[in-house]
Design a protein around this motif. Structure first.
Motif, PDB file in Angstrom:
ATOM      1  N   ILE A  33      18.880   0.177 -15.303  1.00 12.42           N
ATOM      2  CA  ILE A  33      18.484  -0.688 -14.188  1.00 12.42           C
ATOM      3  C   ILE A  33      19.003  -0.113 -12.880  1.00 12.42           C
ATOM      4  CG2 ILE A  33      18.657  -3.041 -13.241  1.00 12.42           C
ATOM      5  CD1 ILE A  33      19.456  -3.718 -16.311  1.00 12.42           C
ATOM      6  N   LYS A  34      18.120  -0.084 -11.898  1.00 15.12           N
ATOM      7  CA  LYS A  34      18.485   0.500 -10.605  1.00 15.12           C
ATOM      8  C   LYS A  34      19.168  -0.561  -9.738  1.00 15.12           C
ATOM      9  CE  LYS A  34      16.422   3.279  -6.963  1.00 15.12           C
ATOM     10  NZ  LYS A  34      16.046   2.447  -5.845  1.00 15.12           N
ATOM     11  N   ARG A  35      20.210  -0.139  -9.060  1.00  6.65           N
ATOM     12  CA  ARG A  35      20.944  -1.074  -8.224  1.00  6.65           C
ATOM     13  C   ARG A  35      21.564  -0.265  -7.080  1.00  6.65           C
ATOM     14  NH1 ARG A  35      25.019  -3.588 -12.077  1.00  6.65           N
ATOM     15  NH2 ARG A  35      25.490  -1.416 -12.284  1.00  6.65           N
ATOM     16  N   GLU A  36      21.120  -0.529  -5.864  1.00  6.43           N
ATOM     17  CA  GLU A  36      21.607   0.244  -4.717  1.00  6.43           C
ATOM     18  C   GLU A  36      23.084  -0.050  -4.477  1.00  6.43           C
ATOM     19  OE1 GLU A  36      20.399   2.554  -2.451  1.00  6.43           O
ATOM     20  OE2 GLU A  36      18.691   2.789  -3.795  1.00  6.43           O
ATOM     21  N   ILE A  37      23.811   0.959  -4.090  1.00  2.90           N
ATOM     22  CA  ILE A  37      25.266   0.814  -3.932  1.00  2.90           C
ATOM     23  C   ILE A  37      25.631  -0.206  -2.854  1.00  2.90           C
ATOM     24  CG2 ILE A  37      25.577   2.769  -2.320  1.00  2.90           C
ATOM     25  CD1 ILE A  37      28.141   3.448  -3.990  1.00  2.90           C
ATOM     26  N   ASP A  38      24.796  -0.271  -1.794  1.00  2.00           N
ATOM     27  CA  ASP A  38      25.152  -1.205  -0.721  1.00  2.00           C
ATOM     28  C   ASP A  38      24.838  -2.651  -1.086  1.00  2.00           C
ATOM     29  OD1 ASP A  38      22.553  -0.364  -0.668  1.00  2.00           O
ATOM     30  OD2 ASP A  38      22.263  -0.718   1.461  1.00  2.00           O
ATOM     31  N   THR A  40      26.107  -3.869  -3.794  1.00  2.00           N
ATOM     32  CA  THR A  40      27.152  -4.237  -4.762  1.00  2.00           C
ATOM     33  C   THR A  40      28.453  -4.610  -4.057  1.00  2.00           C
ATOM     34  OG1 THR A  40      27.822  -1.944  -4.942  1.00  2.00           O
ATOM     35  CG2 THR A  40      26.293  -2.727  -6.597  1.00  2.00           C
ATOM     36  N   MET A  42      32.283  -4.175  -4.704  1.00  2.00           N
ATOM     37  CA  MET A  42      33.203  -3.435  -5.577  1.00  2.00           C
ATOM     38  C   MET A  42      34.521  -4.184  -5.684  1.00  2.00           C
ATOM     39  SD  MET A  42      31.760  -0.514  -6.393  1.00  2.00           S
ATOM     40  CE  MET A  42      30.205   0.228  -5.948  1.00  2.00           C
ATOM     41  N   GLN A  44      38.187  -5.101  -6.988  1.00  2.00           N
ATOM     42  CA  GLN A  44      39.248  -4.229  -7.483  1.00  2.00           C
ATOM     43  C   GLN A  44      40.328  -4.977  -8.251  1.00  2.00           C
ATOM     44  OE1 GLN A  44      39.697  -1.968  -3.581  1.00  2.00           O
ATOM     45  NE2 GLN A  44      40.329  -0.438  -5.042  1.00  2.00           N
ATOM     46  N   LYS A  64      37.646  -5.521  -0.859  1.00  2.00           N
ATOM     47  CA  LYS A  64      37.826  -5.278   0.573  1.00  2.00           C
ATOM     48  C   LYS A  64      36.563  -4.644   1.115  1.00  2.00           C
ATOM     49  CE  LYS A  64      40.737  -2.022   1.957  1.00  2.00           C
ATOM     50  NZ  LYS A  64      41.978  -1.335   2.329  1.00  2.00           N
ATOM     51  N   THR A  65      36.087  -5.090   2.236  1.00  2.00           N
ATOM     52  CA  THR A  65      34.918  -4.457   2.864  1.00  2.00           C
ATOM     53  C   THR A  65      35.333  -4.027   4.261  1.00  2.00           C
ATOM     54  OG1 THR A  65      34.191  -6.593   3.631  1.00  2.00           O
ATOM     55  CG2 THR A  65      33.157  -5.773   1.622  1.00  2.00           C
ATOM     56  N   GLY A  66      34.474  -3.151   4.825  1.00  2.00           N
ATOM     57  CA  GLY A  66      34.736  -2.699   6.188  1.00  2.00           C
ATOM     58  C   GLY A  66      35.928  -1.801   6.257  1.00  2.00           C
ATOM     59  N   PHE A 108      30.384  -6.084  -8.885  1.00  2.00           N
ATOM     60  CA  PHE A 108      30.468  -4.904  -9.736  1.00  2.00           C
ATOM     61  C   PHE A 108      31.896  -4.753 -10.252  1.00  2.00           C
ATOM     62  CE2 PHE A 108      30.293  -0.221 -10.321  1.00  2.00           C
ATOM     63  CZ  PHE A 108      29.209  -0.204 -11.180  1.00  2.00           C
ATOM     64  N   SER A 110      33.143  -2.486 -12.486  1.00  2.00           N
ATOM     65  CA  SER A 110      33.634  -1.204 -13.010  1.00  2.00           C
ATOM     66  C   SER A 110      34.755  -0.590 -12.199  1.00  2.00           C
ATOM     67  CB  SER A 110      32.482  -0.211 -13.115  1.00  2.00           C
ATOM     68  OG  SER A 110      31.635  -0.640 -14.132  1.00  2.00           O
ATOM     69  N   HIS A 111      34.935  -1.091 -10.979  1.00  2.00           N
ATOM     70  CA  HIS A 111      36.018  -0.532 -10.165  1.00  2.00           C
ATOM     71  C   HIS A 111      37.278  -1.383 -10.218  1.00  2.00           C
ATOM     72  CE1 HIS A 111      34.273   2.994  -8.240  1.00  2.00           C
ATOM     73  NE2 HIS A 111      33.121   2.384  -8.415  1.00  2.00           N
TER      74      HIS A 111
ATOM     75  N   THR B 329      24.705   6.621  -6.646  1.00  2.00           N
ATOM     76  CA  THR B 329      24.672   5.474  -5.731  1.00  2.00           C
ATOM     77  C   THR B 329      23.680   4.393  -6.170  1.00  2.00           C
ATOM     78  OG1 THR B 329      23.142   6.687  -4.350  1.00  2.00           O
ATOM     79  CG2 THR B 329      25.442   6.712  -3.681  1.00  2.00           C
ATOM     80  N   GLU B 346      29.922   1.146   3.233  1.00  2.00           N
ATOM     81  CA  GLU B 346      30.067   0.908   4.677  1.00  2.00           C
ATOM     82  C   GLU B 346      29.102   1.758   5.480  1.00  2.00           C
ATOM     83  OE1 GLU B 346      31.748  -1.450   6.191  1.00  2.00           O
ATOM     84  OE2 GLU B 346      32.077  -2.076   4.116  1.00  2.00           O
TER      85      GLU B 346
END
Lengths: 409, 514
Positions: A33-38, A40, A42, A44, A64-66, A108, A110-111, B329, B346
Motif C-alpha cells: 500500500i502506498k503512503r506518502e511520507i508527508d 504520516t 512519525m 517516537q 515532534k514536528t517542525g 506510523f 515503525s519509528h 518515502t 518537513e
C-alpha cells in the motif's frame, strides 16, 4: 528462429515473474500500500497505562514536528511542535485504533523508540500490556522499554511537556548521562521477550520517575517536576514485584556485568578524597558444586580505574598507598554488589541473572538444579570478590604543592 | 488506400534511385568518358600533358581541386612527366605506362586502374589520375592534400596521466597512429568500403595470431553485408555490429584515444576505424569494459581498483537512487532514521505533488538541462546549466513546487551517473532510471527488485559475438573476476588476456601497452 527465441525469452521472463510473485506469498494485495511520507505522523514514544477509574487501557503516543529548517542567509528557524495523541479502549489494540482515528494523518509506529508502561498496568498484568508491543510487526524489537514508578506513564510525558522538552530527546540525554554514571542500562523489547521466556529468572526493566525540583522563581520556591531514573523494576510471574532502588542500581549493574564507566570516590590515609574513574569492569560467576549439588557461588569482579582527582597534597603514587586505595574501592563495590544480591535473595527472585549464567557456564550440572532453582536460590551462599587495578595515575606523581607540604612538615 | 499510395510512391522513388550514370561505369577508360561523367563538377581539373615534348605521347591528368597536394603533384608527378629523360625515348603509350609503373615518375603510392569505377573511386579519395586514351588505362597516384585536423588531446576522454594522442578524421593517419604503437607484422589492417556513393573506408584492425578468427570473420561479414548502404556516422556501423538490436546497452566501446584502442587490440579485440570519424569502435566487450577507463592502467593498481569499485557502486546508485527514494518515502518509511524521516516530512510540507511526480519532473528537467547544455555553444551552455540548476532549482524549492530532498537525490543520481566512462552506458543508465522509478511507484522496493531482475535478465541474455555481456560475473566459472574487472591486477601478475573473448593466445607474456 529469432522470433522463436524472442518468444522463448519472453516466456522465461514471465515464468521468473510468476515464481517471484508466488514465492513471496502474494495474493490479492500484490503490491504494497502506498503512503506518502508527508501524510504520516512519525511517533517516537508510546505510553501504555491502566485507567484507575475505569480499568480501561489508555495509550498515548508522542511525536515532534517542525524540525529545524533553513531560513536562508545562514539563519535557521526553529519551529518545533510536540504532539501527543491518546486513545482509550478495552484493549491496547483498540486504544491504538481510537488514537489513530483522532489523527488527521496516518500514525506510523515503525519509528517508535521508547515504550513506557505505567506502574498500575505493570502491577496488574505486564504481559497483557506488553503483548501488543511484542506482536505488532510494524514495531522494532530494538526499541527500549521503561516502567513508570509511582505514577502513570503519561504523567512522565506531561512532565517534560511542562518544561517544553521533547521526552524522547530528554530520555536520550538521560541515558547518555546515566551510562557514564553506571546507574542505568537500557533494555530493549527483544531482551524483555527473552527474559519473559526464560524460566527461573525475573524480568528486570529500568524504571523512570517524576523527580521534584525546587526552583527559585522571583522570591518564591515553587515545586516542579523533572524526569529521573528510578532504579530497576522487577517483574515476577508477569507482574511488577518490586524495585531495585536507585542507590542499588550500580551494584546491580556490577552484578549483571553492565557497568562500562562510573566514578568511585574513596578516602586516602589523610582523610581526603581520591576520585577513581572506573574504565572497565567484568564480572564472572563461579559455581561451587559438591557432586551435583550447588554449594555456593562466587561473583568475581575485575575492575580497572584511573585516578581522576586527588584532594590531598601527599604523594599517593607508592605501592602501599595505591594498595590502600584499591582496597577501599574493592570494599565499596563489594558492599554495593552484596546489597543487591542480598535483596534479590530476600525477595526470593533471581533478578540478578544468576540462574541464566550458571546454565551457560555449567549446562550439564544446571540440569540437576534447574527444577529446584526457586528453592535453592534464596539459600545459596553467594560471595563477592572484587579485584581492582589502577591503570593510570597520569603524569602528576606528586600533586601541586607537594614540596611545600613536605617543607612545612 | 493511404498506405498503398505511400508504398507506390516509395517504389517509384526506389525505381528512380537507379542511376543512369551506372551504365557509363562499364565503359572503357578515356578522357572523354570521364569528361562526360564529371563535366558538371567544376572542381574536377583535366590537364592534357605532352610527355617530354613528344607530340605522339599524350595523357590527361585528372584530379579534384583541393583534395590533392599541388606541390607534390607538380614536383613528383608533372615534373618527371615533362622532364624525365627516361621517358624521352618511349615510342607509344604501352611503353610509357610500363616505364611509369617501373618508377620513372617517382611518386611512391601508385596503382594501375583498369576499370572506370576504380578510377572514379581513386579520384574522389584524393588521388591524381593519369589517363591514357589509346590503351584505355589509368594510373592513380595517391596524393592526398586536403586539410585535416591536427592530432590533439581527446575532447571527450579526459586524461590526467598517460598518452594524450587522439584519433582524427583521416583514416590513414589513424591507422598509422595504431601502427606506431603496435609495430608488429601480426597487426592486420583490412579495409572495407561501405556505401554505394559515400564509399566510406572502414578499417578493421586486429592481431592475426591473437584475435579470434570467428569473431574477425563475423565482423567482416556483417560489414560487407551493408556495403551498399551509404554511411555518415559510426552509429550505422554500430547498429550492424549489435547483436541485440533493441537493447539500449552498448555492445561496443567508443574511444578517441590511441592508447586505449591499441591496448584493446592487444588484448585480442577487434578495432574498427571509420574514415571521417575520429572515434574508433572496439568490440567484443563486456559490461565491465564499459566501466573501465584507460587511466586505470596509468595509476597504481590499488588506487585504480578503488576507482573501479567506486564506478560500479556509482552506477548502481545512479540507477536506483531516485527509485529507492520513492520507495522509501512512499512505502517503506520505517527504513530511514527517524530524524531524517521527520526532516523529509518537513521539507515536503506545502509541496502539492507526490514524490513520484516530483522525481519525474526533476529527472525530466535534468535531462532537458543536459540536452540543452550539449546543443548550445559552450559559453551559453554553461550559462544554461547555472540558470537551470541554481536559479530555477532554488526558485522551485522556494515556491514549494519541489522539495529539497528530491533535488538532492536527483543531483546525486546525476553526478554519480557522470562517473561512468562510457557515454552510451551512461545514456542507458539514465533511461533505465525512469523505468525503475515507474516500477518503484507501483510496488516500492518489491517493484524495484522486479525491475532489477528484468534488467539483470536482459543483461545476462546479451552476447557480443559469442562473448557473454555479463562475463566473467555469470560465466567462465568466475575466471577473470579478480584480474581485470572489479579490480586491476598488479602488472607482474597480469599475464593473461581476458579469458572471455577466447583469444588464440591467452598468455599476454608481458605485453603491456595499456
Amino acid at each position: 528462429m529469432t522470433k522463436l527465441r524472442t518468444v522463448i525469452n519472453g516466456m522465461r521472463l514471465i515464468g521468473i515473474l510468476l515464481i517471484i510473485s508466488t514465492m513471496l506469498g502474494c495474493s490479492s494485495d500484490f503490491f504494497p500500500i502506498k503512503r506518502e511520507i508527508d501524510q504520516t505522523e512519525m511517533v517516537q514514544l508510546m505510553t501504555i497505562d491502566k485507567c484507575n477509574e475505569t480499568g480501561l487501557v489508555e495509550v498515548a503516543v508522542v511525536n515532534k514536528t517542525g524540525m529545524e529548517t533553513g531560513g536562508g542567509e545562514g539563519a535557521s528557524q526553529e519551529n518545533e511542535r510536540i504532539n501527543v495523541l491518546s486513545g482509550i479502549g478495552e484493549t491496547a489494540y483498540e486504544a491504538v485504533r481510537n488514537l489513530k482515528a483522532d489523527s488527521d494523518k496516518v500514525v506510523f509506529f515503525s519509528h517508535l523508540e521508547y515504550f513506557i508502561i505505567g506502574e498500575s498496568a505493570a502491577k496488574e498484568n505486564f504481559g497483557k500490556y506488553f503483548d501488543i508491543i511484542s506482536r505488532d510487526p510494524e514495531l522494532r524489537f530494538t526499541s527500549k522499554i521503561y516502567i513508570a514508578k509511582e505514577c502513570m506513564a503519561k504523567d512522565l510525558v506531561h512532565v517534560t511537556l511542562a518544561q517544553d522538552k521533547y521526552i524522547v530527546d530528554r530520555l536520550k540525554n538521560m541515558e547518555d548521562d546515566e551510562r557514564v554514571l553506571g546507574r542505568i542500562s537500557e533494555v530493549s523489547i527483544i531482551e524483555v521477550i527473552q527474559m519473559l521466556n526464560t524460566p527461573n529468572i525475573a524480568t528486570v526493566i529500568p524504571a523512570l520517575r517524576r523527580s521534584e525540583i525546587q526552583e527559585e522563581i522571583s522570591t518564591e520556591y515553587l515545586p516542579f517536576y523533572d524526569l529521573a531514573t528510578a532504579g530497576y523494576a522487577i517483574l515476577k510471574d508477569f507482574q511488577l514485584h518490586d524495585y531495585i532502588e536507585e542507590s542499588s542500581a550500580r551494584g546491580y549493574n556490577f552484578v549483571v556485568n553492565k557497568v562500562k564507566s562510573t566514578p568511585i570516590s574513596v578516602k586516602d590515609h589523610t582523610g581526603e578524597y581520591v576520585a577513581l574513574d572506573l574504565v572497565g569492569a567484568e564480572t564472572k560467576v563461579k559455581g561451587h558444586f559438591k557432586g551435583k549439588k550447588l554449594t555456593g557461588v562466587t561473583f568475581e569482579t575485575y575492575v580497572q580505574s584511573n585516578i581522576g582527582e586527588q584532594h590531598s597534597r601527599v604523594n599517593l603514587i607508592t605501592k602501599e598507598r595505591l594498595a590502600e586505595i584499591k582496597e577501599k574501592q574493592e570494599k565499596i563495590i563489594t558492599e554495593e554488589m552484596e546489597k543487591v544480591i542480598k535483596f534479590s535473595q530476600e525477595i526470593g527472585t533471581d533478578c540478578i541473572e544468576l540462574g541464566k549464567r550458571l546454565r551457560m557456564r555449567y549446562p550439564f550440572k544446571w540440569d540437576h538444579i534447574e527444577n529446584e532453582w526457586e528453592k535453592i536460590f534464596p539459600e545459596i551462599d553467594i560471595k563477592v570478590k572484587v579485584i581492582a587495578k589502577i591503570n593510570r595515575t597520569y603524569e602528576i606523581n606528586k600533586p601541586s604543592g607537594y614540596e611545600l607540604e613536605q617543607y612545612e612538615k | 488506400m493511404f498506405w498503398s499510395k505511400i508504398k507506390k510512391e516509395q517504389s517509384q522513388i526506389i525505381k528512380q534511385d537507379h542511376n543512369p550514370e551506372d551504365d557509363i561505369i562499364d565503359k572503357a577508360i578515356s578522357t572523354d568518358t570521364l569528361v562526360s561523367l564529371l563535366s558538371d563538377s567544376e572542381d574536377i581539373i583535366f590537364n592534357h600533358i605532352i610527355v617530354n615534348h613528344d607530340m605522339n605521347v599524350k595523357l590527361t591528368v585528372v584530379f579534384v581541386d583541393g583534395m590533392v597536394d599541388s606541390l607534390q603533384l607538380d614536383n613528383d608527378i608533372l615534373k618527371p612527366l615533362i622532364q624525365e629523360k627516361a621517358l624521352s625515348f618511349v615510342q607509344d603509350e604501352k611503353e610509357l605506362i610500363n616505364r611509369i609503373l617501373l618508377g620513372s615518375v617517382y611518386h611512391s603510392h601508385r596503382m594501375r586502374c583498369d576499370t572506370l569505377s576504380e578510377c572514379i573511386d581513386r579520384l574522389f579519395t584524393g588521388s591524381v589520375l593519369l589517363v591514357f586514351d589509346d590503351t584505355h588505362t589509368a594510373i592513380a597516384y595517391e596524393s592526398k592534400g586536403y586539410e585535416k585536423r591536427a592530432i590533439t588531446e581527446p575532447t571527450n576522454e579526459n586524461v590526467l596521466k598517460g598518452s594524450k594522442e587522439s584519433f582524427i578524421e583521416v583514416l590513414h593517419v589513424n591507422t598509422a597512429l595504431v601502427r606506431k604503437r603496435l609495430p608488429t607484422h601480426d597487426l592486420k589492417v583490412s579495409h572495407i568500403y561501405i556505401g554505394k556513393r559515400t564509399k566510406t573506408a572502414v578499417c578493421m584492425v586486429y592481431l592475426k595470431n591473437i584475435a579470434n578468427t570467428d569473431i574477425v570473420n563475423e565482423i567482416k561479414n556483417r560489414l560487407e553485408s551493408i556495403a551498399e548502404n551509404d554511411i555518415f556516422s559510426s552509429g550505422q556501423i554500430e547498429a550492424v555490429l549489435k547483436n541485440k538490436k533493441y537493447s539500449i546497452f552498448p555492445e561496443q566501446i567508443y574511444t578517441e584515444k590511441v592508447d586505449k584502442f591499441s591496448s584493446a587490440v592487444l588484448e585480442g579485440r577487434v578495432g574498427i576505424l571509420i574514415d571521417g570519424v575520429p572515434n574508433a569502435i572496439i568490440t567484443p566487450v563486456d559490461i565491465s569494459s564499459q566501466l573501465q577507463a584507460s587511466e586505470d592502467y596509468a595509476s597504481h593498481f590499488i588506487t585504480s581498483s578503488f576507482s573501479r569499485i567506486l564506478r560500479f557502486i556509482s552506477t548502481f546508485i545512479s540507477l536506483t537512487l531516485p527509485a529507492a527514494y520513492i520507495s522509501i518515502t512512499s512505502y517503506h518509511q520505517e527504513m530511514i532514521p527517524t530524524e531524517l524521516a521527520v526532516s523529509i516530512i518537513e521539507s515536503k510540507k506545502g509541496v502539492p505533488f507526490s514524490t513520484f511526480i516530483e522525481v519525474i519532473m526533476m529527472l525530466l528537467a535534468f535531462e532537458v538541462l543536459l540536452e540543452a547544455g550539449l546543443r548550445l555553444p559552450k559559453a551559453v551552455g554553461q550559462a544554461v546549466s547555472i540558470v537551470g540548476a541554481l536559479v530555477v532549482g532554488e526558485a522551485a524549492i522556494t515556491a514549494k513546487i519541489l522539495s529539497p530532498g528530491v533535488v538532492i537525490i536527483i543531483s546525486t543520481a546525476g553526478i554519480t551517473g557522470f562517473v561512468i566512462p562510457s557515454q552510451d552506458m551512461s545514456n542507458a543508465i539514465r533511461l533505465l532510471r525512469f523505468v525503475l522509478v515507474v516500477f518503484s511507484v507501483l510496488g516500492g522496493l518489491f517493484g524495484i527488485s522486479i525491475g532489477l531482475i528484468i534488467i539483470l535478465y536482459h543483461l545476462c541474455s546479451i552476447e557480443v559475438f559469442g562473448v557473454p555481456y555479463m562475463s566473467p560475473f555469470v560465466s567462465m566459472e568466475g575466471k577473470g573476476i579478480f584480474e581485470d574487472t572489479l579490480f586491476r591486477q598488479q602488472w607482474s601478475k597480469a599475464k593473461k588476456r581476458p579469458p572471455n573473448i577466447s583469444t588464440k593466445d591467452s598468455i599476454a607474456k608481458g605485453e603491456t601497452v595499456k
